[in-house]
Scaffold this motif. Structure first.
Motif, PDB file in Angstrom:
ATOM      1  N   LYS A 260       4.047 -20.401   5.911  1.00  0.00           N
ATOM      2  CA  LYS A 260       4.344 -19.057   5.420  1.00  0.00           C
ATOM      3  C   LYS A 260       3.858 -17.998   6.390  1.00  0.00           C
ATOM      4  O   LYS A 260       3.176 -18.292   7.386  1.00  0.00           O
ATOM      5  CB  LYS A 260       3.670 -18.869   4.067  1.00  0.00           C
ATOM      6  N   VAL A 261       4.232 -16.764   6.073  1.00  0.00           N
ATOM      7  CA  VAL A 261       3.702 -15.613   6.795  1.00  0.00           C
ATOM      8  C   VAL A 261       3.248 -14.623   5.722  1.00  0.00           C
ATOM      9  O   VAL A 261       3.939 -14.433   4.727  1.00  0.00           O
ATOM     10  CB  VAL A 261       4.745 -15.021   7.772  1.00  0.00           C
ATOM     11  N   VAL A 262       2.070 -14.080   5.911  1.00  0.00           N
ATOM     12  CA  VAL A 262       1.536 -13.167   4.899  1.00  0.00           C
ATOM     13  C   VAL A 262       1.689 -11.735   5.398  1.00  0.00           C
ATOM     14  O   VAL A 262       1.036 -11.319   6.350  1.00  0.00           O
ATOM     15  CB  VAL A 262       0.060 -13.477   4.567  1.00  0.00           C
ATOM     16  N   VAL A 263       2.594 -11.023   4.733  1.00  0.00           N
ATOM     17  CA  VAL A 263       2.976  -9.677   5.155  1.00  0.00           C
ATOM     18  C   VAL A 263       2.300  -8.649   4.258  1.00  0.00           C
ATOM     19  O   VAL A 263       2.232  -8.831   3.043  1.00  0.00           O
ATOM     20  CB  VAL A 263       4.515  -9.517   5.083  1.00  0.00           C
ATOM     21  N   TYR A 264       1.797  -7.589   4.865  1.00  0.00           N
ATOM     22  CA  TYR A 264       1.146  -6.503   4.103  1.00  0.00           C
ATOM     23  C   TYR A 264       1.909  -5.210   4.404  1.00  0.00           C
ATOM     24  O   TYR A 264       1.614  -4.520   5.369  1.00  0.00           O
ATOM     25  CB  TYR A 264      -0.321  -6.424   4.541  1.00  0.00           C
ATOM     26  N   PRO A 265       2.962  -4.916   3.616  1.00  0.00           N
ATOM     27  CA  PRO A 265       3.809  -3.745   3.892  1.00  0.00           C
ATOM     28  C   PRO A 265       3.546  -2.569   2.942  1.00  0.00           C
ATOM     29  O   PRO A 265       2.867  -2.704   1.936  1.00  0.00           O
ATOM     30  CB  PRO A 265       5.204  -4.294   3.625  1.00  0.00           C
ATOM     31  N   TRP A 266       4.130  -1.430   3.288  1.00  0.00           N
ATOM     32  CA  TRP A 266       4.213  -0.308   2.343  1.00  0.00           C
ATOM     33  C   TRP A 266       4.988  -0.772   1.107  1.00  0.00           C
ATOM     34  O   TRP A 266       5.792  -1.697   1.193  1.00  0.00           O
ATOM     35  CB  TRP A 266       5.024   0.839   2.948  1.00  0.00           C
ATOM     36  N   PHE A 267       4.791  -0.083   0.010  1.00  0.00           N
ATOM     37  CA  PHE A 267       5.573  -0.330  -1.215  1.00  0.00           C
ATOM     38  C   PHE A 267       7.067  -0.064  -0.941  1.00  0.00           C
ATOM     39  O   PHE A 267       7.401   0.798  -0.113  1.00  0.00           O
ATOM     40  CB  PHE A 267       5.071   0.564  -2.356  1.00  0.00           C
ATOM     41  N   GLU A 268       7.925  -0.798  -1.630  1.00  0.00           N
ATOM     42  CA  GLU A 268       9.395  -0.588  -1.561  1.00  0.00           C
ATOM     43  C   GLU A 268       9.908  -0.443  -0.127  1.00  0.00           C
ATOM     44  O   GLU A 268      10.635   0.491   0.194  1.00  0.00           O
ATOM     45  CB  GLU A 268       9.801   0.673  -2.338  1.00  0.00           C
ATOM     46  N   TYR A 269       9.487  -1.353   0.739  1.00  0.00           N
ATOM     47  CA  TYR A 269       9.838  -1.153   2.143  1.00  0.00           C
ATOM     48  C   TYR A 269      10.487  -2.372   2.768  1.00  0.00           C
ATOM     49  O   TYR A 269      10.856  -2.336   3.936  1.00  0.00           O
ATOM     50  CB  TYR A 269       8.582  -0.740   2.914  1.00  0.00           C
ATOM     51  N   MET A 270      10.586  -3.482   2.004  1.00  0.00           N
ATOM     52  CA  MET A 270      11.260  -4.657   2.542  1.00  0.00           C
ATOM     53  C   MET A 270      12.235  -5.174   1.498  1.00  0.00           C
ATOM     54  O   MET A 270      11.817  -5.651   0.448  1.00  0.00           O
ATOM     55  CB  MET A 270      10.237  -5.740   2.885  1.00  0.00           C
TER      56      MET A 270
ATOM     57  N   TRP B  10       7.006 -16.086   2.084  1.00  0.00           N
ATOM     58  CA  TRP B  10       6.071 -14.968   2.181  1.00  0.00           C
ATOM     59  C   TRP B  10       4.804 -15.316   1.444  1.00  0.00           C
ATOM     60  O   TRP B  10       4.825 -15.921   0.415  1.00  0.00           O
ATOM     61  CB  TRP B  10       6.684 -13.719   1.558  1.00  0.00           C
TER      62      TRP B  10
ATOM     63  N   ASP C  74      -1.153 -11.631   7.984  1.00  0.00           N
ATOM     64  CA  ASP C  74      -0.717 -11.852   9.366  1.00  0.00           C
ATOM     65  C   ASP C  74      -0.257 -10.561  10.014  1.00  0.00           C
ATOM     66  O   ASP C  74      -0.563 -10.281  11.165  1.00  0.00           O
ATOM     67  CB  ASP C  74       0.436 -12.871   9.384  1.00  0.00           C
ATOM     68  N   VAL C  75       0.546  -9.796   9.262  1.00  0.00           N
ATOM     69  CA  VAL C  75       1.097  -8.554   9.814  1.00  0.00           C
ATOM     70  C   VAL C  75       0.994  -7.430   8.784  1.00  0.00           C
ATOM     71  O   VAL C  75       0.983  -7.678   7.576  1.00  0.00           O
ATOM     72  CB  VAL C  75       2.587  -8.708  10.235  1.00  0.00           C
TER      73      VAL C  75
ATOM     74  N   TYR D 103       0.848  -1.193   0.000  1.00  0.00           N
ATOM     75  CA  TYR D 103       0.000   0.000   0.000  1.00  0.00           C
ATOM     76  C   TYR D 103       0.877   1.234   0.000  1.00  0.00           C
ATOM     77  O   TYR D 103       2.089   1.151   0.243  1.00  0.00           O
ATOM     78  CB  TYR D 103      -0.950  -0.004   1.204  1.00  0.00           C
TER      79      TYR D 103
ATOM     80  N   PHE E 123      15.214 -14.438   5.752  1.00  0.00           N
ATOM     81  CA  PHE E 123      14.170 -14.981   6.622  1.00  0.00           C
ATOM     82  C   PHE E 123      13.766 -16.381   6.156  1.00  0.00           C
ATOM     83  O   PHE E 123      13.639 -17.309   6.966  1.00  0.00           O
ATOM     84  CB  PHE E 123      12.959 -14.038   6.619  1.00  0.00           C
TER      85      PHE E 123
ATOM     86  N   MET F 276      10.377 -20.509   6.035  1.00  0.00           N
ATOM     87  CA  MET F 276       9.062 -19.930   5.746  1.00  0.00           C
ATOM     88  C   MET F 276       9.076 -19.044   4.519  1.00  0.00           C
ATOM     89  O   MET F 276      10.036 -18.320   4.275  1.00  0.00           O
ATOM     90  CB  MET F 276       8.631 -19.076   6.932  1.00  0.00           C
TER      91      MET F 276
END
Lengths: 293, 52
Positions: free
Chosen positions: B26-36, B52, A24-25, A5, B44, B50
């Motif tokens: 797995k782990v489902v991550v919802y981040p800002w754009f261009e942030y990881m 993503w 999850d996060v 986002y 990881f 695990m």
């Protein structure tokens, strides 16, 4: 392919519109952690669930947006103001007039972040009115100021905020400190401003969402993001700052003296965004929606 | 033969990693754009198995 986002508000809207139970996060900013917790979107971590919780830096261990860190861990922190291309404009840039009442050289060449909380908070600093003000005259003036300023803006964009400065499509742009540093390191002759009226401070945080499909794994991921070596790798890449102990010795030498992270003496205060209560927020939502039309 | 053996071991190792990933989930991550950064995501996965 993962979902991303480009603003706290966009993330909140997507979670409220059926996104819960998918992720999850997430990585909300300070004020948004408070809003999400208030909306019942965040799970609580019991004491002892995070093995590395003690690595959180003391100054970020008990923040007002999440007392006791029950729902979140630090991700990165930094600031938001704006950067100006010094080939285009050589005058004083440490004033919010650059965005809201720009000099002739910058008119029609300004990109603004598509980020409601940050634009509204910076506008409040510019007008010297409190955030979340309910004073009718102040709200009217804020609305009029923003609509007037918009005439000088070329775009509303967050995910290209760096690129438009590098390409020259914008001569000035609201931007995050690390993004501005990257624009400079990519060759743009930009300077990050620390306005005398003040600028935005923020901390992004990894939160554990309610209905997380992989809760145990999410906790492992959060523990991974509290290991100094991992956070240093992250911070060297983002050009922001870390909220974990033991990271400093592992950072790039250049980060110590980064112009974007070292405010000059005349800089105004760095101010965190306030979470308005729901009724007041609705008024600001209306102003924002109208501005974006 | 030695090389064959080596690649056989490598293939075995790879399949072990793959099945570890499947087992660990797995782990489902919802981040800002261009942030990881991708390198961190890869690290990881290498450490936990695990995805993503």
């Amino acid at each position: 392919m993962i979902d991303t986002y480009d603003s706290n508000e966009a993330m909140l809207a997507s979670l409220k519109a059926g996104g819960m139970g998918t992720y999850d996060v997430a990585v909300p900013g300070d004020y948004m952690v408070k809003i999400m917790a208030g909306a019942g979107l965040l799970d609580t971590m019991a004491e002892g669930e995070l093995a590395n919780k003690g690595n959180i830096a003391a100054e970020w261990a008990d923040p007002n947006f999440d007392p006791g860190r029950q729902h979140s861990i630090p991700y990165q922190w930094g600031s938001t103001s704006f950067a100006v291309n010094r080939d285009v404009y050589t005058g004083d840039i440490n004033n919010t007039d650059i965005l809201f009442n720009p000099p002739a050289e910058l008119q029609g060449k300004i990109n603004v972040l598509d980020s409601q909380g940050e634009v509204m908070a910076l506008a409040a600093l510019h007008m010297d009115i409190p955030q979340c003000s309910t004073d009718r005259d102040q709200l009217k003036a804020l609305n009029a100021m923003l609509l007037g300023a918009k005439a000088n803006w070329v775009s509303f964009n967050s995910d290209t905020a760096k690129e438009v400065l590098v390409s020259g499509d914008a001569a000035a742009g609201m931007i995050y400190d690390g993004f501005s540093a990257k624009a400079r390191e990519e060759g743009a002759n930009v300077e990050y401003a620390f306005p005398t009226q003040g600028y935005i401070a923020w901390m992004d945080n990894v939160v554990l969402l309610n209905d997380a499909p992989n809760r145990e794994n999410a906790l492992k991921f959060m523990d991974f993001l509290l290991v100094p070596e991992n956070v240093a790798q992250l911070t060297n890449w983002t050009r922001y700052a870390a909220g974990v102990e033991g990271v400093a010795p592992l950072l790039d030498e250049a980060l110590r003296t980064l112009p974007e992270a070292n405010p000059h003496e005349g800089a105004g205060q760095a101010v965190f965004i306030d979470a308005c209560d729901e009724e007041v927020q609705a008024v600001y939502d209306t102003i924002w929606t109208n501005l974006k039309k | 033969m030695k090389n064959l053996l080596k690649s056989g071991v490598a293939a075995l190792a790879l399949s072990t990693v793959a099945s570890a990933a499947a087992a660990e989930g797995k782990v489902v991550v919802y981040p800002w754009f261009e942030y990881m950064p991708q390198e961190l995501v890869d690290k990881f996965t290498a450490e936990t198995g695990m995805r993503w």
